[in-house]
Enzyme design. Structure first.
Site, PDB file in Angstrom:
ATOM      1  N   ASP A  45       0.844  -1.207   0.000  1.00 38.99           N
ATOM      2  CA  ASP A  45       0.000   0.000   0.000  1.00 38.99           C
ATOM      3  C   ASP A  45       0.875   1.251   0.000  1.00 38.99           C
ATOM      4  OD1 ASP A  45      -2.389  -1.343  -0.053  1.00 38.99           O
ATOM      5  OD2 ASP A  45      -2.634  -1.373   2.123  1.00 38.99           O
ATOM      6  N   GLY A  46       1.999   1.173   0.707  1.00 31.86           N
ATOM      7  CA  GLY A  46       2.935   2.307   0.749  1.00 31.86           C
ATOM      8  C   GLY A  46       3.439   2.661  -0.649  1.00 31.86           C
ATOM      9  N   HIS A  50       3.054   6.298  -3.004  1.00 30.15           N
ATOM     10  CA  HIS A  50       4.069   7.002  -3.805  1.00 30.15           C
ATOM     11  C   HIS A  50       3.553   7.215  -5.233  1.00 30.15           C
ATOM     12  CE1 HIS A  50       6.730   5.919  -0.478  1.00 30.15           C
ATOM     13  NE2 HIS A  50       7.562   6.842  -0.942  1.00 30.15           N
ATOM     14  N   ASN A 120      -4.405   8.724   2.156  1.00 32.38           N
ATOM     15  CA  ASN A 120      -4.652   8.096   3.464  1.00 32.38           C
ATOM     16  C   ASN A 120      -5.061   9.120   4.527  1.00 32.38           C
ATOM     17  OD1 ASN A 120      -4.259   5.411   2.949  1.00 32.38           O
ATOM     18  ND2 ASN A 120      -2.200   5.288   3.824  1.00 32.38           N
ATOM     19  N   GLU A 121      -4.137  10.031   4.841  1.00 28.01           N
ATOM     20  CA  GLU A 121      -4.404  10.959   5.941  1.00 28.01           C
ATOM     21  C   GLU A 121      -3.396  12.098   5.987  1.00 28.01           C
ATOM     22  OE1 GLU A 121      -1.313   9.046   6.499  1.00 28.01           O
ATOM     23  OE2 GLU A 121      -2.705   7.616   7.397  1.00 28.01           O
ATOM     24  N   ASP A 148      -0.950  14.638  21.895  1.00 31.18           N
ATOM     25  CA  ASP A 148       0.184  14.354  21.008  1.00 31.18           C
ATOM     26  C   ASP A 148      -0.062  14.867  19.595  1.00 31.18           C
ATOM     27  OD1 ASP A 148       1.453  13.162  23.057  1.00 31.18           O
ATOM     28  OD2 ASP A 148       1.542  11.139  22.191  1.00 31.18           O
ATOM     29  N   ALA A 183      -3.576  10.537  21.782  1.00 34.38           N
ATOM     30  CA  ALA A 183      -3.302  10.746  23.205  1.00 34.38           C
ATOM     31  C   ALA A 183      -3.683  12.143  23.688  1.00 34.38           C
ATOM     32  CB  ALA A 183      -1.818  10.475  23.488  1.00 34.38           C
ATOM     33  N   GLN A 223       6.484  14.446   4.560  1.00 33.16           N
ATOM     34  CA  GLN A 223       6.635  15.391   5.676  1.00 33.16           C
ATOM     35  C   GLN A 223       6.554  16.804   5.103  1.00 33.16           C
ATOM     36  OE1 GLN A 223       8.337  13.950   8.822  1.00 33.16           O
ATOM     37  NE2 GLN A 223       7.577  15.782   9.836  1.00 33.16           N
TER      38      GLN A 223
HETATM   39  P1  NAP Z   1       4.765   2.554   5.172  1.00 35.75           P
HETATM   40  O1  NAP Z   1       5.720   1.558   5.667  1.00 35.75           O
HETATM   41  O2  NAP Z   1       4.615   2.776   3.698  1.00 35.75           O
HETATM   42  O3  NAP Z   1       3.310   2.248   5.761  1.00 35.75           O
HETATM   43  C1  NAP Z   1       3.161   1.802   7.076  1.00 35.75           C
HETATM   44  C2  NAP Z   1       2.172   0.662   7.075  1.00 35.75           C
HETATM   45  O4  NAP Z   1       0.875   1.167   6.752  1.00 35.75           O
HETATM   46  C3  NAP Z   1       2.513  -0.415   6.039  1.00 35.75           C
HETATM   47  O5  NAP Z   1       2.337  -1.679   6.633  1.00 35.75           O
HETATM   48  C4  NAP Z   1       1.489  -0.153   4.950  1.00 35.75           C
HETATM   49  O6  NAP Z   1       1.152  -1.311   4.209  1.00 35.75           O
HETATM   50  C5  NAP Z   1       0.309   0.289   5.769  1.00 35.75           C
HETATM   51  N1  NAP Z   1      -0.722   1.029   5.013  1.00 35.75           N
HETATM   52  C6  NAP Z   1      -0.558   2.082   4.173  1.00 35.75           C
HETATM   53  N2  NAP Z   1      -1.740   2.476   3.699  1.00 35.75           N
HETATM   54  C7  NAP Z   1      -2.677   1.654   4.239  1.00 35.75           C
HETATM   55  C8  NAP Z   1      -4.090   1.559   4.146  1.00 35.75           C
HETATM   56  N3  NAP Z   1      -4.796   2.428   3.412  1.00 35.75           N
HETATM   57  N4  NAP Z   1      -4.722   0.594   4.866  1.00 35.75           N
HETATM   58  C9  NAP Z   1      -4.034  -0.263   5.643  1.00 35.75           C
HETATM   59  N5  NAP Z   1      -2.700  -0.228   5.778  1.00 35.75           N
HETATM   60  C10 NAP Z   1      -2.027   0.719   5.085  1.00 35.75           C
HETATM   61  O7  NAP Z   1       5.111   3.901   5.942  1.00 35.75           O
HETATM   62  P2  NAP Z   1       5.281   5.349   5.388  1.00 35.75           P
HETATM   63  O8  NAP Z   1       6.220   5.367   4.236  1.00 35.75           O
HETATM   64  O9  NAP Z   1       5.542   6.245   6.533  1.00 35.75           O
HETATM   65  O10 NAP Z   1       3.814   5.565   4.769  1.00 35.75           O
HETATM   66  C11 NAP Z   1       2.921   6.394   5.359  1.00 35.75           C
HETATM   67  C12 NAP Z   1       1.715   5.642   5.802  1.00 35.75           C
HETATM   68  O11 NAP Z   1       2.048   4.840   6.931  1.00 35.75           O
HETATM   69  C13 NAP Z   1       0.745   6.654   6.299  1.00 35.75           C
HETATM   70  O12 NAP Z   1      -0.167   7.044   5.303  1.00 35.75           O
HETATM   71  C14 NAP Z   1       0.097   6.010   7.507  1.00 35.75           C
HETATM   72  O13 NAP Z   1      -1.229   5.593   7.253  1.00 35.75           O
HETATM   73  C15 NAP Z   1       0.945   4.807   7.810  1.00 35.75           C
HETATM   74  N6  NAP Z   1       1.392   4.891   9.198  1.00 35.75           N
HETATM   75  C16 NAP Z   1       0.864   4.038  10.079  1.00 35.75           C
HETATM   76  C17 NAP Z   1       1.195   4.128  11.429  1.00 35.75           C
HETATM   77  C18 NAP Z   1       0.590   3.151  12.387  1.00 35.75           C
HETATM   78  O14 NAP Z   1      -0.179   2.274  11.942  1.00 35.75           O
HETATM   79  N7  NAP Z   1       0.863   3.288  13.666  1.00 35.75           N
HETATM   80  C19 NAP Z   1       2.094   5.097  11.870  1.00 35.75           C
HETATM   81  C20 NAP Z   1       2.614   5.975  10.937  1.00 35.75           C
HETATM   82  C21 NAP Z   1       2.238   5.882   9.600  1.00 35.75           C
HETATM   83  P3  NAP Z   1       2.171  -2.012   3.163  1.00 35.75           P
HETATM   84  O15 NAP Z   1       3.081  -2.823   4.015  1.00 35.75           O
HETATM   85  O16 NAP Z   1       1.256  -2.819   2.298  1.00 35.75           O
HETATM   86  O17 NAP Z   1       2.891  -0.913   2.406  1.00 35.75           O
END
Ligand code: NAP
Length: 263
Positions: A45-46, A50, A120-121, A148, A183, A223
């Site tokens: 999904d990541g 991109h 996503n967000e 937070d 939080a 970012q």
């Molecule tokens: P990333 O490694 O690309 O993404 C983090 C995880 O979020 C990966 O496992 C990814 O799945 C999953 N993900 C992304 N979009 C999703 C969706 N729509 N539904 C379910 N899972 C999804 O990290 P990044 O490069 O920082 O990418 C940013 C995304 O990471 C943000 O959009 C945010 O949603 C997510 N994120 C999650 C958390 C958390 O869950 N605590 C914290 C920070 C950011 P894949 O392994 O399939 O790529």
């Protein structure tokens, strides 16, 4: 038809990208990185996030499809073993397009507004101290948030960071955005709603800093850099993201297979 491929850049995704390029070109499709009709994302999904941001200026002209080389994703829902089937469907134009809502983020400062789209967000946090923000819903003061940070997500992003924060999962046919707390401080002095809020597409959420403080802001994996900030306005965007669907894979089935069990 013109196509481009976005790879996560690991060896399996790159190998699959090479195969997909050859198959598609054998069927007469043209590789065009700048103006494709269809973008195939290979990774997770990541990777699709991109791909989305690489083509964010021409969302009305492009459809996305994702192959997962790791676990099943929400945007990346094809298996590597299905590549030939997928190529055939693309070559024969056997797909329909589904559209999902996006989040519009307007960062306002000194009468200048910069607009972003999130798949996503968007998040806002304070790196060192408590984030203090006034939250307005449709221009009416709703609460003073202390905590937070805040996460404002799309329905398709509700399964990502939003879910980890305890937010609800929202079906992507609903044109809405969701505000979820990170939080929050709640005691006899400070109070926030404590629940996630889901806003329909004609509503806005505005955040205004209460004091001068440092922020970190993200839109998906990106970012943002804004030193000063008057307000940030969030709403459902008029733009939509288009996904190429080759077979039914209902959203709740994807939720089940991703979070409960895929047997
Ligand atoms: P990333 O490694 O690309 O993404 C983090 C995880 O979020 C990966 O496992 C990814 O799945 C999953 N993900 C992304 N979009 C999703 C969706 N729509 N539904 C379910 N899972 C999804 O990290 P990044 O490069 O920082 O990418 C940013 C995304 O990471 C943000 O959009 C945010 O949603 C997510 N994120 C999650 C958390 C958390 O869950 N605590 C914290 C920070 C950011 P894949 O392994 O399939 O790529």
């Amino acid at each position: 038809m013109k196509f481009s491929i976005q790879s996560r850049n690991d060896s399996q995704s790159n190998e699959l990208m090479g195969l997909a390029k050859n198959y598609l070109q054998d069927f007469g499709l043209i590789l065009d990185e700048l103006e494709p009709d269809i973008v195939i994302s290979i990774g997770g999904d990541g990777t699709l996030l991109h791909a989305f941001h690489n083509h964010v200026k021409r969302l009305d002209k492009v459809a996305f499809v994702g192959i997962h080389t790791g676990h099943l994703g929400f945007y990346a829902d094809w298996k590597p073993s299905e590549l030939e089937k997928l190529v055939l469907c693309i070559a024969k134009n056997q797909y329909r397009v589904v559209e999902y809502p996006l989040l519009e983020v307007n960062v306002c400062n000194n009468s200048e507004t910069t607009t972003y789209l999130a798949l996503n967000e968007a998040t806002i946090k304070s790196p060192s101290v408590t984030l203090v923000m006034d939250v307005f819903l449709n221009d009416r003061h709703f609460e003073r948030f202390r905590g937070d940070g805040l996460c404002i997500s799309t329905p398709s992003g509700s399964t990502a960071y939003n879910k980890a924060l305890g937010g609800a999962i929202i079906h992507p046919t609903l044109r809405a955005i969701q505000i979820t707390e990170m939080a929050s401080i709640n005691n006899r002095v400070f109070r926030t709603i404590g629940s996630s809020l889901v806003l329909p597409d004609h509503h806005t959420c505005t955040l205004k800093p209460v004091r001068t403080q440092e922020f970190t802001m993200t839109v998906d994996h990106i970012q943002l850099k804004h030193d000063e900030l008057e307000s940030i306005i969030f709403r459902v965007a008029k733009e939509r993201v288009r996904f190429a669907r080759f077979r039914p894979f209902p959203f709740w089935e994807r939720v089940h297979d991703s979070f409960i069990s895929n047997e």
